[in-house]
Design a protein around this motif. Sequence first.
Motif, short mmCIF file in Angstrom:
data_model
loop_
_atom_site.label_atom_id
_atom_site.label_comp_id
_atom_site.label_asym_id
_atom_site.label_seq_id
_atom_site.Cartn_x
_atom_site.Cartn_y
_atom_site.Cartn_z
N ALA A 132 -23.16 4.45 -26.22
CA ALA A 132 -22.88 5.01 -27.54
C ALA A 132 -23.92 6.06 -27.90
O ALA A 132 -23.61 7.09 -28.50
CB ALA A 132 -22.85 3.89 -28.59
N PHE A 133 -25.16 5.82 -27.51
CA PHE A 133 -26.23 6.77 -27.77
C PHE A 133 -25.96 8.11 -27.08
O PHE A 133 -26.05 9.17 -27.68
CB PHE A 133 -27.57 6.19 -27.30
N SER A 134 -25.62 8.03 -25.80
CA SER A 134 -25.42 9.26 -25.04
C SER A 134 -24.20 10.03 -25.53
O SER A 134 -24.23 11.26 -25.62
CB SER A 134 -25.31 8.97 -23.55
N VAL A 135 -23.13 9.31 -25.86
CA VAL A 135 -21.95 10.00 -26.36
C VAL A 135 -22.21 10.59 -27.74
O VAL A 135 -21.79 11.70 -28.05
CB VAL A 135 -20.73 9.04 -26.39
N SER A 136 -22.97 9.88 -28.57
CA SER A 136 -23.29 10.42 -29.89
C SER A 136 -24.22 11.62 -29.81
O SER A 136 -24.21 12.48 -30.68
CB SER A 136 -23.86 9.34 -30.80
N LEU A 137 -25.03 11.68 -28.74
CA LEU A 137 -25.84 12.88 -28.53
C LEU A 137 -24.93 14.10 -28.35
O LEU A 137 -25.19 15.17 -28.90
CB LEU A 137 -26.72 12.73 -27.29
N GLY A 138 -23.87 13.91 -27.56
CA GLY A 138 -22.93 15.01 -27.36
C GLY A 138 -22.16 15.34 -28.63
O GLY A 138 -21.97 16.50 -28.99
N MET A 139 -21.73 14.30 -29.33
CA MET A 139 -20.97 14.51 -30.57
C MET A 139 -21.86 15.04 -31.68
O MET A 139 -21.38 15.69 -32.59
CB MET A 139 -20.31 13.20 -31.01
N GLY A 140 -23.14 14.78 -31.59
CA GLY A 140 -24.07 15.25 -32.61
C GLY A 140 -24.15 16.75 -32.69
O GLY A 140 -24.59 17.31 -33.70
N MET A 141 -23.71 17.42 -31.63
CA MET A 141 -23.69 18.88 -31.64
C MET A 141 -22.62 19.42 -32.58
O MET A 141 -22.58 20.61 -32.86
CB MET A 141 -23.44 19.41 -30.22
N LEU A 142 -21.74 18.55 -33.06
CA LEU A 142 -20.67 18.96 -33.98
C LEU A 142 -21.19 19.19 -35.40
O LEU A 142 -20.43 19.61 -36.26
CB LEU A 142 -19.55 17.91 -34.01
N ASN A 143 -22.44 18.87 -35.66
CA ASN A 143 -23.05 19.07 -36.98
C ASN A 143 -22.31 18.31 -38.09
O ASN A 143 -21.85 18.90 -39.07
CB ASN A 143 -23.12 20.56 -37.31
N LEU A 144 -22.21 17.00 -37.93
CA LEU A 144 -21.53 16.16 -38.90
C LEU A 144 -22.44 15.83 -40.07
O LEU A 144 -23.66 15.84 -39.94
CB LEU A 144 -21.07 14.86 -38.24
N ARG A 145 -21.84 15.50 -41.19
CA ARG A 145 -22.62 15.07 -42.35
C ARG A 145 -23.21 13.68 -42.10
O ARG A 145 -22.67 12.89 -41.34
CB ARG A 145 -21.73 15.02 -43.59
N LEU A 146 -24.29 13.40 -42.81
CA LEU A 146 -24.96 12.10 -42.64
C LEU A 146 -24.06 10.94 -43.02
O LEU A 146 -24.13 9.87 -42.40
CB LEU A 146 -26.26 12.07 -43.44
N ARG A 147 -23.23 11.10 -44.00
CA ARG A 147 -22.29 10.04 -44.41
C ARG A 147 -21.33 9.71 -43.27
O ARG A 147 -21.05 8.55 -43.00
CB ARG A 147 -21.52 10.48 -45.66
N LEU A 159 -29.27 7.14 -33.98
CA LEU A 159 -30.36 7.85 -33.34
C LEU A 159 -29.84 9.00 -32.48
O LEU A 159 -30.41 10.10 -32.48
CB LEU A 159 -31.19 6.87 -32.50
N GLY A 160 -28.75 8.75 -31.76
CA GLY A 160 -28.17 9.80 -30.93
C GLY A 160 -27.70 10.99 -31.75
O GLY A 160 -27.95 12.14 -31.38
N PHE A 161 -27.04 10.71 -32.85
CA PHE A 161 -26.58 11.80 -33.71
C PHE A 161 -27.76 12.59 -34.29
O PHE A 161 -27.73 13.82 -34.33
CB PHE A 161 -25.71 11.27 -34.85
N ILE A 162 -28.76 11.86 -34.73
CA ILE A 162 -29.91 12.53 -35.35
C ILE A 162 -30.69 13.34 -34.30
O ILE A 162 -31.08 14.49 -34.55
CB ILE A 162 -30.83 11.49 -36.03
N LEU A 163 -30.91 12.75 -33.14
CA LEU A 163 -31.66 13.45 -32.10
C LEU A 163 -30.89 14.63 -31.51
O LEU A 163 -31.50 15.56 -30.99
CB LEU A 163 -32.05 12.49 -30.98
N ALA A 164 -29.57 14.59 -31.60
CA ALA A 164 -28.75 15.67 -31.03
C ALA A 164 -29.08 17.01 -31.67
O ALA A 164 -28.93 18.05 -31.03
CB ALA A 164 -27.27 15.35 -31.22
N ARG A 165 -29.52 16.98 -32.87
CA ARG A 165 -29.88 18.23 -33.54
C ARG A 165 -31.14 18.82 -32.95
O ARG A 165 -31.41 20.00 -33.11
CB ARG A 165 -30.06 17.98 -35.04
N LYS A 166 -31.94 18.01 -32.27
CA LYS A 166 -33.24 18.48 -31.78
C LYS A 166 -33.41 18.39 -30.27
O LYS A 166 -34.33 18.96 -29.72
CB LYS A 166 -34.36 17.70 -32.46
#
Length: 182
Positions: free
Chosen positions: A23-38, A149-156
């Motif tokens: 889930a972490f690794s996939v959310s890293l990829g999805m985190g590039m979509l720039n989703l809202r925190l909610r 964590l994956g979504f948040i780290l994806a931005r960086k």
Amino acid sequence: MISYVIGEWLTLSLMAIAVGMDAFSVSLGMGMLNLRLRKIAFIGILIGIFHIFMPFFGIVLGNILSEKFGSFAIYVGGILLIVLGIQMFIHSFSEQNNTYLVRGLGLFLFALTVSLDSFSVGLSLGMFGVRTVVALFLFGFFSMVLTWLGFILARKASSLLGSYSEVLGGSILCAFGIQLLL
């Protein structure tokens, strides 16, 4: 007794982290979509819920198989963990795009997809006879936190980190599978 409980919690926590790495690794990829925190919070909670129910069904089925097949079921559980770890390891090197649609049915398919491996792990744990409530709590908690964590780290972070996290997760599952066999 206390050292056994601490050891079991530690072992289950490491397994939960290993399963949550997908889930972490996939959310890293999805985190590039720039989703809202909610939206990120909702996705993490949903994945946590799926990581509770999928291993629960696996544990129940594993308990049934364990009663019918005895110690043979423990070896099957160990082999399942090793196969799952190898699958995660190989998948980390594939060029497949893991970004899913994060709305409606696509979101539920995403949560189901990243929690399928927890069903197999739950099946193995059911054959081994672990404390169900503890395992389910840890699986849900760590997968939710690792998704966030994956979504948040994806931005960086770069996209390479996702592959390395799956390699680590697969290696941990293989190690626990080997431990069950030995």
